[in-house]
Motif scaffolding. Structure first.
Motif, PDB file in Angstrom:
ATOM      1  N   PHE A 231      42.809  39.513  36.014  1.00 53.90           N
ATOM      2  CA  PHE A 231      41.680  38.821  36.627  1.00 53.90           C
ATOM      3  C   PHE A 231      40.843  38.193  35.509  1.00 53.90           C
ATOM      4  CE2 PHE A 231      42.179  42.457  39.719  1.00 53.90           C
ATOM      5  CZ  PHE A 231      42.745  41.699  40.728  1.00 53.90           C
ATOM      6  N   GLN A 235      35.925  36.190  37.973  1.00 51.00           N
ATOM      7  CA  GLN A 235      36.402  36.670  39.274  1.00 51.00           C
ATOM      8  C   GLN A 235      35.895  38.085  39.546  1.00 51.00           C
ATOM      9  OE1 GLN A 235      40.642  36.066  38.574  1.00 51.00           O
ATOM     10  NE2 GLN A 235      40.707  34.573  40.255  1.00 51.00           N
ATOM     11  N   CYS A 243      39.024  40.816  44.529  1.00 56.26           N
ATOM     12  CA  CYS A 243      39.943  41.338  43.514  1.00 56.26           C
ATOM     13  C   CYS A 243      40.599  42.637  44.010  1.00 56.26           C
ATOM     14  CB  CYS A 243      39.204  41.575  42.202  1.00 56.26           C
ATOM     15  SG  CYS A 243      38.628  40.061  41.393  1.00 56.26           S
ATOM     16  N   LEU A 270      41.337  36.190  47.304  1.00 48.96           N
ATOM     17  CA  LEU A 270      40.922  35.784  45.960  1.00 48.96           C
ATOM     18  C   LEU A 270      41.444  34.379  45.657  1.00 48.96           C
ATOM     19  CD1 LEU A 270      39.504  36.758  43.359  1.00 48.96           C
ATOM     20  CD2 LEU A 270      41.767  37.468  42.536  1.00 48.96           C
TER      21      LEU A 270
END
Length: 309
Positions: A231, A235, A243, A270
């Motif tokens: 990630f 994010q 996530c 996401l």
């Protein structure tokens, strides 16, 4: 039900014969007073009697027809009522049988799915027995964003370890995993990494797609039977639940276990992020890009984090 017809009672029908008797006597007396012969009087009384008999027969016949039609309607109504209740009972029985079949089918599918899931987990368990385990805990400083994200991971996943250390073969160095998430029933392991575009103090570009450092690290973890999920720092800061949902989707895809995903189904998926190049990372460092999403997350400590090896 049909309504009964309006007919003359039987008692009233006898009044016709009373009228006949009084009429016959009145006509006889009237004819005698007029001087008619006896046989003429007899003919008049006979004709009157025939007329009254015809009237009685007509009224009685109409009454019988109405009553007979009513009885037939009542009989048909009862037959239809019986058939209706039989059909209703049959439909209920069919619905119950259909529901029972559907329920049994659902139970069979659930049992089959459970058996398949257990079998899949056993196979994965055998495969994951070859997964390399960490040999310690890294002492590298952790950023505030990682501490926050750890709380989300621990809320939705059972086995979460931060800063697990892995010894690199034929080297004195080790790799540090930001987080490891373990799916207990299957033994599936996920290495979760949080990538920053540049180091906080030195502004040195990190995790660039045109550098092979992360690629070598990913390949080694894959050879160790780990799944690697990366990630971006942004994010994790701005969409931590999305996530977590991505990790739950990965577990469901590999193991078939959707129990983690059910908790996060309402969360948005996401959004993917384009990897950055070394040149783009330098531009982001020059503009202090990380400060655009880190305020409130302990900017100084997060940006000063020492990059893991």
């Amino acid at each position: 039900p049909p309504q009964p017809p309006v007919v003359l009672p039987v008692k009233l029908l006898w009044l016709i014969w009373v009228f006949w008797l009084y009429g016959a006597i009145a006509l006889g007396l009237l004819a005698i007073s007029w001087g008619w012969l006896w046989w003429e009087v007899l003919l008049v009384v006979a004709a009157y009697s025939c007329l009254m008999a015809a009237a009685y027969r007509y009224v009685f016949g109409c009454r019988q027809k109405l009553l007979s039609r009513y009885k037939q309607q009542v009989l048909e109504y009862h037959q239809q009522n019986i058939l209706y209740h039989q059909d209703l009972s049959s439909n209920k029985q069919q619905e119950f049988s259909s529901f029972k079949v559907e329920k049994e089918g659902l139970e069979t599918r659930l049992k089959s799915a459970k058996v398949e899931l257990d079998s899949r987990n056993r196979l994965l368990k055998d495969l994951m027995s070859l997964r390399v385990s960490p040999n310690g805990t890294s002492q590298a400083p952790q950023g505030v964003s990682e501490q926050r994200f750890l709380q989300y991971l621990q809320q939705y996943f059972e086995e979460v370890v931060q800063a697990a250390e892995f010894k690199i073969p034929s080297s004195q160095r080790s790799y540090s995993a930001d987080f490891t998430v373990i799916h207990s029933p299957s033994g599936l392991g996920i290495d979760v990494e949080i990538d920053e575009p540049y180091a906080g103090k030195s502004k040195k570009p990190t995790h660039c797609c045109d550098a092979d450092r992360d690629m070598r690290r990913n390949q080694l973890f894959l050879e160790w039977n780990w799944i690697v999920v990366r990630f971006t720092e942004k994010q994790v800061v701005q969409a931590p639940l999305s996530c977590c949902k991505f990790l739950a989707q990965a577990i469901a895809f590999v193991t078939g276990d959707r129990s983690y995903l059910k908790q996060l189904e309402t969360e948005p998926n996401l959004l993917s992020v384009k990897p950055w190049t070394t040149r783009e990372a330098r531009a982001m460092a020059k503009s202090n890009y990380r400060l655009t999403y880190l305020p409130g997350f302990g900017v100084s400590s997060a940006c000063n984090r020492v990059s893991k090896f």
